[in-house]
Design a protein around this motif. Structure first.
Motif, PDB file in Angstrom:
ATOM      1  N   ALA A  17      87.947  60.276 102.068  1.00 15.85           N
ATOM      2  CA  ALA A  17      89.281  60.792 102.384  1.00 15.85           C
ATOM      3  C   ALA A  17      89.344  61.814 103.512  1.00 15.85           C
ATOM      4  N   ASP A  18      88.218  62.344 103.961  1.00 15.73           N
ATOM      5  CA  ASP A  18      88.225  63.395 104.976  1.00 15.73           C
ATOM      6  C   ASP A  18      87.930  62.794 106.344  1.00 15.73           C
ATOM      7  N   PRO A  19      88.920  62.720 107.247  1.00 15.99           N
ATOM      8  CA  PRO A  19      88.671  62.127 108.566  1.00 15.99           C
ATOM      9  C   PRO A  19      87.651  62.907 109.377  1.00 15.99           C
ATOM     10  N   GLY A  20      87.477  64.200 109.065  1.00 18.64           N
ATOM     11  CA  GLY A  20      86.485  64.993 109.768  1.00 18.64           C
ATOM     12  C   GLY A  20      85.068  64.521 109.510  1.00 18.64           C
ATOM     13  N   VAL A  21      84.824  63.997 108.322  1.00 17.71           N
ATOM     14  CA  VAL A  21      83.490  63.485 107.990  1.00 17.71           C
ATOM     15  C   VAL A  21      83.184  62.250 108.817  1.00 17.71           C
TER      16      VAL A  21
END
Length: 443
Positions: free
Chosen positions: A33-37
């Motif tokens: 769910a985390d686009p930063g990852v």
């Protein structure tokens, strides 16, 4: 409605739960769910590494440790994951009843989703056709295909999207030879492969899911007709040989033959596209390393291993515990999942000195786990290495002045990591008969 319900069971619930859990810091949920990852996985797994060799998550465990990953990939206490198999019981019930009857690389009879005795039988049959001699012959085809594609680039514009024009076209040509695909059908294979690439991910958005289903459905329909054609008009391709071997007593049924062909597409296309694209970008970003290859072309095989290590085309795998066991001093219960972060294991500082440095001469670059391990070690590893070595060497021999013409963009996938597009300024083309002297004199 049925398709929407299947998306909800397979992906929608996962997206919702992962979004909530990610806000609370759960590492596995953040991967979904985390686009930063997705944008910066290195920062993510560097942050996780101090948490130990086995990290507890909301739904199981994960590891970024090379030693633990190596052990899990070979352990008899674990099995591969079947897509949807570890969903909560009510959601799994809905998923099973709304699922389309389509081949999928993470569902039986795919080699990626079965264990012995089925896995042993499938792999033995495929290995009888996919021999060292067959791979050697395919390497010659890689050489010819790369040369033809580079001729086309030399005759075209000076700036190209190298992913579209070269990195994706070379594996399609090779896969076409393996599957006996007529030249006219190869653009369809390319389309199916691109559409189905996110099929290894969970938590897809509704539009992503629709594109994946369209790709899988199209490939299923095409493949069924193609196998029937090969039965009636066999060629000298490996798929015709596999059909003949099955009919001679290997006993692969229609679904199993389709599963093998589907896996060739899934494992042999996207991963090799990513290897070539990642390799071109790395070598253009690190001209000192390219200069070492110019001076000593014998380093090309090791350079491919280093590219596979540093920019792993397959980022993640997973295993399911068959029984209560212990991993790195932590109890893992039967039925619990362990996510194996292959990309993180391949940058473990306990194994690789200064792990984020790109070093084509790294003495232990080949210790990476990019091809998995144990009984599920990639059957096509030798061919992928050949495609990487030949494809990259020929590109930089033909275009020694190539430069990046933009940043490019990443594919919208998590399990697979590669470039969606990469603009490259080719510069002057060296003659294919008489390559640039600085390459040829050292060759």
């Amino acid at each position: 409605m049925k398709q929407r319900l299947h998306w909800l069971a397979m992906h929608g619930v996962v997206r919702t739960v992962a979004t909530i859990a990610a806000r609370r810091g759960d590492p596995q949920a953040r991967m979904v769910a985390d686009p930063g990852v997705r944008a910066n996985p290195v920062a993510f797994y560097t942050e996780l590494r101090p948490r130990g060799p086995l990290i507890r998550t909301r739904v199981g465990h994960m590891t970024v440790d090379h030693a633990v990953a190596h052990e899990l990939l070979r352990s008899e206490d674990f099995r591969v994951i079947v897509l949807g198999g570890n969903l909560p019981a009510p959601v799994r019930w809905l998923e099973q009843r709304t699922r389309a009857n389509l081949l999928h690389p993470l569902r039986p009879p795919s080699l990626l989703a079965v264990e012995p005795p089925e896995h042993t039988r499938y792999r033995k049959t495929v290995s009888s056709v996919f021999t060292s001699r067959a791979v050697a012959a395919l390497r010659d085809r890689v050489e010819d295909s790369a040369g033809e594609l580079l001729d086309g680039l030399a005759a075209g514009p000076g700036v190209v999207d190298i992913i579209e024009r070269y990195c994706s076209q070379l594996p399609v040509a090779v896969i076409g030879d393996i599957l006996g695909v007529p030249d006219a059908d190869r653009p369809r294979i390319l389309e199916f492969g691109e559409l189905a690439a996110p099929s290894l991910d969970v938590g897809l958005s509704w539009p992503q899911y629709q594109r994946v289903q369209h790709g899988l459905s199209g490939f299923n329909q095409w493949l069924s007709a193609h196998l029937q054609h090969l039965r009636q008009h066999p060629g000298d391709d490996l798929m015709s040989q596999l059909i003949a071997a099955s009919e001679d007593g290997a006993h692969l049924n229609e679904a199993e033959l389709q599963g093998v062909a589907g896996l060739v597409l899934a494992a042999g296309f996207e991963t090799t596209v990513n290897l070539l694209g990642n390799g071109i970008r790395l070598l253009l970003n690190y001209p000192d390393q390219l200069a070492r290859l110019v001076a000593d072309p014998s380093l090309w095989p090791n350079a491919v291993e280093e590219i596979l290590r540093l920019e792993s085309p397959v980022q993640l795998s997973a295993r399911l515990a068959l029984r209560d066991t212990e991993v790195a001093g932590t109890r893992v219960k039967a039925g619990e999942m362990v996510v194996i972060y292959l990309a993180a294991a391949n940058c473990d500082p306990a194994v690789f000195d200064d792990p984020h440095r790109f070093d084509i001469g790294r003495p232990n670059a080949g210790k990476h786990l990019a091809f998995s391990g144990g009984r599920h070690f990639c059957l096509g590893a030798a061919l992928a290495r050949a495609e990487g070595e030949v494809g990259l060497r020929q590109f930089f021999t033909r275009f020694p002045e190539a430069r990046l013409a933009g940043l490019g963009s990443q594919r919208d996938t998590r399990v697979l990591r590669g470039l969606a597009q990469l603009p490259v300024s080719l510069g002057a083309s060296a003659s294919p008969e008489h390559p640039n002297r600085r390459f040829a004199e050292k060759g």
